[in-house]
Design a protein around this motif. Structure first.
Motif, PDB file in Angstrom:
ATOM      1  N   ARG A  41      28.164   3.431 -16.517  1.00 53.60           N
ATOM      2  CA  ARG A  41      27.037   3.115 -17.133  1.00 53.60           C
ATOM      3  C   ARG A  41      26.955   1.556 -16.950  1.00 53.60           C
ATOM      4  NH1 ARG A  41      24.832   6.834 -20.924  1.00 53.60           N
ATOM      5  NH2 ARG A  41      23.710   7.560 -18.871  1.00 53.60           N
ATOM      6  N   VAL A  42      25.901   0.790 -16.812  1.00 50.84           N
ATOM      7  CA  VAL A  42      25.797  -0.245 -17.122  1.00 50.84           C
ATOM      8  C   VAL A  42      25.123  -0.931 -18.328  1.00 50.84           C
ATOM      9  CG1 VAL A  42      25.185  -2.817 -16.151  1.00 50.84           C
ATOM     10  CG2 VAL A  42      26.089  -1.097 -14.599  1.00 50.84           C
ATOM     11  N   ASN A  43      25.577  -1.584 -19.210  1.00 46.85           N
ATOM     12  CA  ASN A  43      24.659  -2.247 -20.505  1.00 46.85           C
ATOM     13  C   ASN A  43      24.605  -3.678 -20.312  1.00 46.85           C
ATOM     14  OD1 ASN A  43      23.450  -2.434 -22.921  1.00 46.85           O
ATOM     15  ND2 ASN A  43      25.119  -1.266 -23.965  1.00 46.85           N
ATOM     16  N   LEU A  44      23.715  -4.128 -19.761  1.00 50.93           N
ATOM     17  CA  LEU A  44      23.205  -5.429 -19.811  1.00 50.93           C
ATOM     18  C   LEU A  44      22.850  -6.130 -21.040  1.00 50.93           C
ATOM     19  CD1 LEU A  44      21.652  -6.342 -16.356  1.00 50.93           C
ATOM     20  CD2 LEU A  44      23.913  -6.583 -17.295  1.00 50.93           C
ATOM     21  N   GLY A  45      22.515  -4.951 -22.200  1.00 50.69           N
ATOM     22  CA  GLY A  45      22.108  -5.273 -23.387  1.00 50.69           C
ATOM     23  C   GLY A  45      22.923  -5.942 -24.355  1.00 50.69           C
ATOM     24  N   LEU A  46      24.498  -6.111 -23.953  1.00 52.22           N
ATOM     25  CA  LEU A  46      25.203  -6.664 -24.854  1.00 52.22           C
ATOM     26  C   LEU A  46      25.122  -7.844 -25.430  1.00 52.22           C
ATOM     27  CD1 LEU A  46      28.623  -4.903 -23.892  1.00 52.22           C
ATOM     28  CD2 LEU A  46      26.908  -4.080 -25.399  1.00 52.22           C
ATOM     29  N   GLU A  47      24.329  -8.774 -24.670  1.00 55.49           N
ATOM     30  CA  GLU A  47      23.902 -10.097 -25.448  1.00 55.49           C
ATOM     31  C   GLU A  47      23.063  -9.768 -26.558  1.00 55.49           C
ATOM     32  OE1 GLU A  47      24.543 -13.235 -24.814  1.00 55.49           O
ATOM     33  OE2 GLU A  47      22.811 -14.200 -25.781  1.00 55.49           O
ATOM     34  N   GLY A  48      22.243  -8.926 -26.528  1.00 50.89           N
ATOM     35  CA  GLY A  48      21.377  -8.685 -27.723  1.00 50.89           C
ATOM     36  C   GLY A  48      22.190  -7.930 -28.839  1.00 50.89           C
ATOM     37  N   THR A  49      23.143  -7.239 -28.407  1.00 54.41           N
ATOM     38  CA  THR A  49      23.967  -6.463 -29.378  1.00 54.41           C
ATOM     39  C   THR A  49      24.700  -7.542 -29.973  1.00 54.41           C
ATOM     40  OG1 THR A  49      24.095  -4.505 -27.921  1.00 54.41           O
ATOM     41  CG2 THR A  49      25.563  -4.312 -29.774  1.00 54.41           C
ATOM     42  N   LEU A  50      25.108  -8.255 -29.400  1.00 57.90           N
ATOM     43  CA  LEU A  50      26.073  -9.580 -29.949  1.00 57.90           C
ATOM     44  C   LEU A  50      25.316 -10.296 -30.942  1.00 57.90           C
ATOM     45  CD1 LEU A  50      29.053 -11.175 -29.362  1.00 57.90           C
ATOM     46  CD2 LEU A  50      27.604 -12.721 -27.972  1.00 57.90           C
ATOM     47  N   VAL A  51      24.022 -10.692 -30.729  1.00 55.83           N
ATOM     48  CA  VAL A  51      23.103 -11.657 -31.361  1.00 55.83           C
ATOM     49  C   VAL A  51      22.737 -10.769 -32.495  1.00 55.83           C
ATOM     50  CG1 VAL A  51      21.021 -12.863 -31.703  1.00 55.83           C
ATOM     51  CG2 VAL A  51      22.241 -12.986 -29.513  1.00 55.83           C
TER      52      VAL A  51
END
Lengths: 309, 375
Positions: free
Chosen positions: A42-52
Motif C-alpha cells: 500500500r502507498v501512503n502519501l499522507g505521511l507528510e500530514g502525519t509528520l506535521v
C-alpha cells in the motif's frame, strides 16, 4: 572578498556529519514507516500530514505533561490513528490509495494547524541527547556528536526491520501480502488485516519522526516545521528500493547534503548558496538516473503496489 | 480561515434591505450626527500571529486598536502571498464591511494590492514595506515602514561589547534591501565598538524554514560566532538553538527574552501599536493617511527590548549614547569612507546616508567586514 577570513575547511565535513545526524531522523522514521507500508502493498502519501500532526501532538503533549517522552508516545498514537484511518479507507472497494493519501495529508496538516495554535509560543521540554563527543576538546566535534536517542532508535529499527523482512514469519507474511495478494490468500493470510496493521505501524513511525522535529531539532512547534520533509521521505523509499537499511543511508545522505549549504556559507564559501541548497535534489536525480535501467522494472518494488501494478 | 465566505441570496437581500433602511434612517434622523464614528479594520498576516516575530509584531499593533471606540477588528492569518490574498481582501471588503485594510506581508503589494485597490477607490489599503510612488500606484494605497536598521545598529553595539571571539553571526532569509541594511547595521554597530569585529551571515533562502534556520545557527556558532541575531519571520528557532549552544542573543521583530532571559542582550522590535492607532484615529476623524509613512526610534515606530542582565556597564553606556544621538534624527549608519565586502566604494569620504534616505531602501551590498554574499 577583500580579506579572506581564516577558512576552517575541516568544519565542512564535520558540519555535514553533524547535520546528517541532526537532520536525518525525521527522514529516517518517515521512510521506514513508508517502507513498511509499501512492503505490505500500500502507498501512503499522507505521511507528510502525519509528520506535521505528530510534531504538533508531540509538542502539545510534552508541554501539557512536562515529559518529552510522553510527547513521543502521543505522537506515535496520533500517527497510528492516522495510519489506521488510511488503512480502513483503502480497504473499501475501488478506493485509490494515492488520492486518499493526499486527502489525509491535507487533513493532517489542517488539524495540526488548528489544534496547534496555542502551542506556537510555549516552550516544551526537549528530548535528551547522548554526548558521544565528550572525549573531544573541540565544541564543534562535541556538537556534531551530540546524538539524540531517537536517531539511535531509528538506526536500530532500520536493521531490525531488514532482519524482520528477511528472516521472520511476520516479515515474510508482510512481503507476500505486498507481492501477491493471490498467493497470500492461497496461504490463508488475511491480506486486509496485514495491510491495515502495516499502515497503522507505518503511521506511528511517521508520528515519531514528527515528535523529533518539534521536541529535539529544531525543537519547537510552528507551522513551517516540516517544510515538505515528509514528502521527500516518501520519495526516499523508492530511492532506497524498499530496503530499510538503504533508507537509513538515504536519510543520512539527505541530512548531510542539507547541511552543506549553511556549512559552506559559514566557512566563507558564499557564492551560489541557492545551488548548494539544491544539492539533495540534484543528488537524488543523479543517483536515480545512474541506477535506473531501461530493460527492467524498478528492482525491489512490491508487486501489489498501485504504482507498479 | 473560519469566516463565512458564501452568503445565500436571502442573506444578501436581507443585508441589502437592511443597509438601505439604515441609510435612509441615517438621512432622516438628524440626531445621529452626534454619534461616534465607526470603522472596520482588516488585518492580513502571512503566518501565525503568535510567531514571536514579524506577524506577532503586527498582531500586537492590531490588538492595540481594540482600545479605540468604534473600531471593529477583522483578522486573517496564514494568507499566502498568492491570489489567495486577493480573495481574502475581497471577502473582508464584501462580507465584513472593512474599509481600512492592512495587508502586512511584503509580497502582498505587487501585484495583489495593486490589483484589488483600483476596484475599491473609496477604501484604503495600507501596506508595510512597499515602495509606493505617486506616479505608478493607486492613490488609495499607502506604504509605511520603520527604520529598524537603527535597532540592528544598537544591537550591534551591544554585540560588539559582548563578543569574545570578535565574530558575530546573522541568520538571514533573503538578500532584499531591508535585510541587507539590517546585516550591515548590525556589523557597523559592532565595529563602532571594535573595528576588528567581523559578522558572518548565512542566508536560508526562505522567510520560514525552521530546520535550515537551526542548521545555519549551528554553523555560525561552529565557526566561532558568539553573538547571534537574525532576520527571518519567526526568530524562535534561531534564538532557542543559539541559546542551547551558549551564545548571546540579539532579538528581532519582537521581544524574545522569555526564550532565554540570561543570554538575551537586547533586540530591535517593531512598535506598530502607535503607528496603527495614529492611522485609525486619522481615518476616524475624517482625515487621510499620508501615502508614504516612515519613522524610527524617535517617532516610536521601532523600540529596543530592555537590556538583559548580561549587558556590561560600558556597553550600556555606549548604547544609551548612540540611542540618544539617533533620537535626535539625521543619524547615518552608512557613512564614508566605506567599502562593500568586494572592495567597491559605497560611500566616499564625507558622504553619508541618513536613516530617512530612500536610497537605503534599494541597498544591494554587504559592507566590508560582513562575511557573506548577496547571490
Amino acid at each position: 572578498m577583500a580579506s579572506m577570513p581564516d577558512v576552517d575547511l575541516w568544519g565542512v565535513p564535520l558540519a555535514m556529519l553533524g547535520g546528517a545526524i541532526r537532520v536525518s531522523t525525521p527522514f529516517l522514521f518517515v521512510s521506514l514507516g513508508e517502507c513498511l507500508t509499501e512492503r505490505a502493498g500500500r502507498v501512503n502519501l499522507g505521511l507528510e500530514g502525519t509528520l506535521v500532526l505528530g510534531a504538533m501532538t508531540g509538542y502539545g503533549a510534552a508541554y501539557e505533561t512536562g515529559s518529552a517522552w510522553l510527547g513521543v508516545g502521543a505522537a506515535a498514537l496520533a500517527g497510528t490513528l492516522f495510519g489506521a484511518v488510511h488503512g480502513v479507507v483503502c480497504r473499501l472497494p475501488r478506493v485509490n490509495d494515492i488520492a486518499t493519501g493526499i486527502a489525509l495529508m491535507l487533513l493532517g496538516i489542517g488539524l495540526a494547524f488548528f489544534f496547534g495554535k496555542p502551542y506556537i509560543q510555549p516552550v516544551a521540554p526537549d528530548l535528551p541527547a547522548i554526548p558521544f563527543g565528550w572525549w573531544s576538546e573541540s565544541p564543534q566535534v562535541r556538537t556534531a556528536l551530540n546524538v539524540n536517542v531517537l536517531f539511535l532508535a531509528g538506526c536500530a529499527l532500520a536493521v531490525a526491520l531488514a532482519w524482520m523482512f528477511r528472516a521472520t514469519r511476520i516479515g515474510l507474511t508482510i512481503r507476500v501480502v505486498g507481492d501477491s495478494s493471490d498467493a497470500a490468500r492461497a496461504m490463508g493470510v488475511r491480506t486486509h488485516t496485514v495491510r491495515l496493521l502495516a499502515t497503522a505501524a507505518g503511521g506511528a513511525l511517521a508520528g515519531v519522526g514528527g515528535a523529533y522535529l518539534s521536541l529535539y531539532y529544531p525543537g519547537s512547534w510552528n507551522e513551517g516545521i516540516s517544510s515538505g520533509q515528509g514528502l521527500m521521505a516518501v520519495a526516499l523509499v523508492i530511492f532506497a528500493r524498499w530496503n530499510p537499511v538503504r533508507c537509513l543511508g538515504a536519510a543520512l545522505l539527505f541530512g548531510g547534503a542539507g547541511a552543506l549549504g549553511p556549512a559552506l556559507q559559514s566557512v566563507g564559501i558564499t557564492q551560489g548558496y541557492h545551488l548548494f541548497y539544491a544539492a539533495p535534489y540534484v543528488l537524488t536525480l543523479g543517483l536515480l538516473v545512474a541506477t535506473s535501467s531501461p530493460t527492467r522494472a524498478l528492482a525491489g518494488a512490491p508487486g501489489e503496489l498501485s504504482i507498479s501494478r | 480561515m473560519n469566516r463565512k465566505r458564501n452568503q445565500s441570496r436571502r442573506d444578501l437581500l436581507t443585508t441589502t434591505a437592511g443597509m438601505a433602511i439604515a441609510a435612509t434612517a441615517g438621512t432622516l434622523m438628524p440626531w445621529r450626527v452626534g454619534q461616534a464614528a465607526s470603522l472596520t479594520v482588516g488585518f492580513l498576516y502571512v503566518g501565525p500571529k503568535d510567531d514571536y516575530g514579524y506577524n506577532q509584531a503586527h498582531a500586537e499593533g492590531a490588538a492595540a486598536l481594540r482600545a479605540i471606540d468604534g473600531v471593529t477588528l477583522v483578522e486573517e492569518e496564514n494568507v499566502p502571498e498568492t491570489v489567495d490574498v486577493q480573495k481574502s481582501m475581497e471577502s473582508m471588503i464584501n462580507f465584513d464591511g472593512v474599509t481600512l485594510l492592512f495587508p502586512t506581508s511584503f509580497g502582498y503589494f505587487d501585484p495583489h494590492i495593486l490589483a484589488v485597490a483600483p476596484d475599491h477607490p473609496g477604501l484604503r489599503f495600507q501596506h508595510c514595506g512597499g515602495l509606493w510612488n505617486a506616479g505608478d500606484h493607486p492613490a488609495n494605497v499607502g506604504s509605511y515602514f520603520g527604520y529598524i536598521g537603527m535597532g540592528q545598529y544598537l544591537n550591534g553595539i551591544i554585540a560588539g561589547h559582548a563578543t569574545a571571539s570578535k565574530k558575530i553571526g546573522f541568520v538571514a532569509a533573503k538578500p532584499i534591501p531591508q535585510v541587507l541594511l539590517n546585516i550591515n547595521s548590525f556589523l557597523l554597530g559592532a565595529r563602532a565598538v571594535d573595528p576588528s569585529i567581523a559578522c558572518q551571515v548565512i542566508f536560508t533562502g526562505e522567510w520560514s524554514m525552521p530546520v535550515k534556520e537551526a542548521e545555519a545557527t549551528n554553523a555560525l556558532i561552529d565557526q566561532g560566532a558568539d553573538v547571534v541575531t537574525c532576520h527571518v519571520d519567526g526568530p524562535k528557532v534561531v534564538m532557542e538553538t543559539a541559546a542551547g549552544r551558549g551564545a548571546y542573543l540579539c532579538g528581532y521583530h519582537a521581544n524574545q527574552s522569555p526564550l532565554a532571559p540570561e543570554q538575551y542582550l537586547t533586540g530591535a522590535e517593531w512598535n506598530w501599536a502607535k503607528v496603527y492607532q495614529d492611522m485609525v484615529e486619522t481615518t476616524l476623524a475624517g482625515g487621510t493617511i499620508s501615502n508614504f509613512v516612515r519613522g524610527g526610534l524617535a517617532e516610536n515606530f521601532v523600540k529596543m527590548s530592555p537590556l538583559g542582565p548580561a549587558v556590561s556597564g560600558p556597553a550600556r553606556k555606549q548604547f544609551e549614547a548612540a540611542k540618544a544621538e539617533i533620537m535626535q534624527g539625521g543619524f547615518a549608519v552608512i557613512r564614508g569612507p566605506l567599502k562593500d565586502n568586494r572592495g567597491n566604494v559605497v560611500a566616499t569620504e564625507g558622504q553619508s546616508f541618513v536613516e530617512t534616505d530612500v536610497a537605503l531602501e534599494s541597498m544591494d551590498y554587504l559592507v566590508e567586514g560582513v562575511i557573506g554574499s548577496t547571490s
